[in-house]
Design an enzyme around this catalytic site. Structure first.
Site, PDB file in Angstrom:
ATOM      1  N   ARG A  55       0.839  -1.194   0.000  1.00 40.36           N
ATOM      2  CA  ARG A  55       0.000   0.000   0.000  1.00 40.36           C
ATOM      3  C   ARG A  55       0.883   1.257   0.000  1.00 40.36           C
ATOM      4  NH1 ARG A  55       1.642   2.164   3.884  1.00 40.36           N
ATOM      5  NH2 ARG A  55       0.402   4.031   3.464  1.00 40.36           N
ATOM      6  N   GLY A  56       0.195   2.406  -0.206  1.00 42.72           N
ATOM      7  CA  GLY A  56       0.941   3.633  -0.408  1.00 42.72           C
ATOM      8  C   GLY A  56       1.086   3.799  -1.916  1.00 42.72           C
ATOM      9  N   ALA A  57       0.733   5.009  -2.397  1.00 44.44           N
ATOM     10  CA  ALA A  57       0.610   5.179  -3.847  1.00 44.44           C
ATOM     11  C   ALA A  57       1.858   4.748  -4.647  1.00 44.44           C
ATOM     12  CB  ALA A  57       0.231   6.634  -4.134  1.00 44.44           C
ATOM     13  N   ARG A  98      -7.549  -0.914  -7.101  1.00 41.28           N
ATOM     14  CA  ARG A  98      -7.858   0.277  -6.274  1.00 41.28           C
ATOM     15  C   ARG A  98      -7.949   1.491  -7.212  1.00 41.28           C
ATOM     16  NH1 ARG A  98      -4.509   1.145  -0.917  1.00 41.28           N
ATOM     17  NH2 ARG A  98      -6.474   2.100  -0.305  1.00 41.28           N
ATOM     18  N   GLN A 205      -2.937   2.943   9.596  1.00 40.18           N
ATOM     19  CA  GLN A 205      -1.591   3.029   8.986  1.00 40.18           C
ATOM     20  C   GLN A 205      -0.646   3.873   9.838  1.00 40.18           C
ATOM     21  OE1 GLN A 205      -4.474   3.388   7.403  1.00 40.18           O
ATOM     22  NE2 GLN A 205      -4.405   2.688   5.287  1.00 40.18           N
ATOM     23  N   ASP A 246      -2.302  10.740  -2.992  1.00 44.04           N
ATOM     24  CA  ASP A 246      -2.636   9.641  -3.905  1.00 44.04           C
ATOM     25  C   ASP A 246      -2.962  10.132  -5.306  1.00 44.04           C
ATOM     26  OD1 ASP A 246      -3.217   8.460  -1.080  1.00 44.04           O
ATOM     27  OD2 ASP A 246      -2.988   6.782  -2.463  1.00 44.04           O
ATOM     28  N   ASN A 256      -5.921  12.164  -0.498  1.00 51.95           N
ATOM     29  CA  ASN A 256      -5.016  11.401   0.372  1.00 51.95           C
ATOM     30  C   ASN A 256      -5.899  10.666   1.380  1.00 51.95           C
ATOM     31  OD1 ASN A 256      -2.266  10.663   1.142  1.00 51.95           O
ATOM     32  ND2 ASN A 256      -2.635  11.831   3.014  1.00 51.95           N
ATOM     33  N   LYS A 257      -5.289   9.915   2.232  1.00 53.25           N
ATOM     34  CA  LYS A 257      -6.004   9.072   3.197  1.00 53.25           C
ATOM     35  C   LYS A 257      -7.121   9.836   3.913  1.00 53.25           C
ATOM     36  CE  LYS A 257      -5.706   5.642   3.788  1.00 53.25           C
ATOM     37  NZ  LYS A 257      -6.698   4.747   3.099  1.00 53.25           N
TER      38      LYS A 257
HETATM   39  O1  MRU Z   1      -4.925   3.220   1.669  1.00 48.97           O
HETATM   40  P1  MRU Z   1      -3.465   3.476   1.679  1.00 48.97           P
HETATM   41  O2  MRU Z   1      -2.789   3.044   2.931  1.00 48.97           O
HETATM   42  O3  MRU Z   1      -2.782   2.962   0.431  1.00 48.97           O
HETATM   43  O4  MRU Z   1      -3.351   5.076   1.628  1.00 48.97           O
HETATM   44  C1  MRU Z   1      -2.071   5.649   1.579  1.00 48.97           C
HETATM   45  C2  MRU Z   1      -2.057   7.109   1.651  1.00 48.97           C
HETATM   46  O5  MRU Z   1      -3.070   7.776   1.703  1.00 48.97           O
HETATM   47  C3  MRU Z   1      -0.684   7.745   1.571  1.00 48.97           C
HETATM   48  O6  MRU Z   1      -0.657   8.947   2.273  1.00 48.97           O
HETATM   49  C4  MRU Z   1      -0.349   8.031   0.095  1.00 48.97           C
HETATM   50  O7  MRU Z   1      -0.549   6.901  -0.685  1.00 48.97           O
HETATM   51  C5  MRU Z   1       1.039   8.495  -0.061  1.00 48.97           C
HETATM   52  S1  MRU Z   1       2.230   7.237   0.229  1.00 48.97           S
HETATM   53  C6  MRU Z   1       3.734   7.906  -0.115  1.00 48.97           C
END
Ligand code: MRU
Length: 356
Positions: A55-57, A98, A205, A246, A256-257
């Site tokens: 996970r994480g973009a 996703r 997270q 994201d 973002n999250k």
């Molecule tokens: O659902 P996730 O855990 O993939 O969400 C991640 C985020 O929102 C991060 O802040 C974003 O992807 C940046 S990661 C460098």
């Protein structure tokens, strides 16, 4: 390797030695266990992305790049057309895992362009080029994270209190991370920060990953529940907010999250700079505003059941579980990418920045 390097230089996603698998750290097992998973099939890769094992973009993009490469190696095609058709089926399938992080489609489309741009080459040659491309996506991400960290650090002072939401560290990228990158780099240079990590409901997270990474690197971190952010800001403990992204629309609206936009509203109220950090590949000029960003909705069980020994809410109660929100560009002090620092008006600065 010192403790800091053990955080900033981990291989969270890599191509398996047999070049027929992708090996990831299962982020759902952290912080209790560091478990590596070997992904071999399209379903393995889809599930790992959907279930947030990776996970994480940026990390999702890197995993998808390696993933489509290993799948391409399994295609049994008599000619280029058949190969391309099957490749696009895999691309579309992985892309559907996703919807919000643009890095997923960005990496998959980048791999597809390699196939489309070399029609006249033999399939073995195309496979070689695909291997180079997915490794290049990861290599570039390492460089970008380092550059983002440098630019981000230029905005901070030794001793600053920092608030961050979700996890945008090495686990979510390659090497330093984006939003956490300046903190690791500053630590390397002897600077100290006092970081407050939002736990980040519902998938935690911040609690599971950010506090783990920062603590392991010897950075002063305090975990708070999401609804405590206002109080720590009011107390004067926060000099800057650092978050990842994201998808950034052309006008600077940033997905973002879930919960990020609330932090931005609070930061504006308390007069604290709110910085978004991410690679330029996360800027999507095809989205004019945040209105055009598709927000992923996830299962209500993540709110009612996950992380509880037994369901903690009435079984039948309705739940709304968007995985992301969009922070309005007017709340963002600056957007930092590997190319530098963008200030408002973002419609101008992001366009110039993306084109450079
Ligand atoms: O659902 P996730 O855990 O993939 O969400 C991640 C985020 O929102 C991060 O802040 C974003 O992807 C940046 S990661 C460098």
């Amino acid at each position: 390797m010192n403790d800091l390097k053990q955080v900033t230089h981990i291989d969270n996603v890599r191509l398996g030695e047999d070049k027929r698998s992708v090996v990831i750290i299962d982020q759902t097992q952290l912080p209790s266990r560091t478990e590596y998973l070997t992904l071999r099939t399209a379903k393995d890769i889809y599930d790992a992305i959907f279930e947030l094992k990776v996970r994480g973009a940026p990390a999702i993009g890197i995993c998808a790049g390696f993933g489509i490469y290993i799948l391409a190696r399994t295609i049994e095609a008599g000619n280029y057309q058949e190969f391309h058709q099957q490749f696009c089926k895999y691309r579309d399938y992985l892309n559907s895992a996703r919807p919000t992080a643009v890095n997923l489609s960005w990496a998959l489309n980048r791999m597809e362009r390699v196939v489309a741009g070399h029609k006249e080459q033999g399939l073995n040659e195309i496979l070689k080029l695909l291997e180079q491309e997915c490794l290049e996506i990861q290599r570039e991400d390492m460089e970008m994270c380092r550059a983002i960290s440098e630019h981000g650090l230029s905005l901070l002072k030794d001793g600053d209190g920092i608030l961050t939401h979700c996890n945008a560290g090495p686990l979510a990228t390659s090497r330093y991370g984006t939003a956490l990158g300046p903190l690791f780099l500053g630590k390397e240079r002897g600077m100290e920060f006092k970081v407050f990590a939002d736990e980040t409901r519902p998938l935690l997270q911040g609690a599971r990953l950010t506090s783990y990474e920062l603590q392991k690197a010897g950075i002063d971190v305090t975990l708070i529940c999401d609804n405590m952010a206002s109080l720590v800001m009011k107390n004067g403990w926060i000099q800057a907010c650092l978050v990842g992204c994201d998808r950034v629309a052309a006008n600077g609206d940033t997905a973002n999250k879930i919960g990020t936009s609330g932090v931005a509203v609070l930061a504006k109220y308390y007069g604290i700079p709110f910085y978004v950090l991410g690679p330029s590949s996360t800027i999507d000029l095809n989205c004019r505003t945040g209105e055009e960003i598709r927000i992923e909705l996830r299962s209500q069980d993540e709110i009612k059941k996950k992380f509880y020994e037994s369901p903690m809410a009435p079984e039948e109660v309705k739940c709304y579980n968007p995985a992301f929100d969009v922070t309005d560009h007017s709340l963002i002090t600056a957007i930092i990418t590997e190319r530098g620092i963008c200030y408002p008006p973002y419609t101008e600065s992001l366009a110039i920045h993306k084109d450079r």
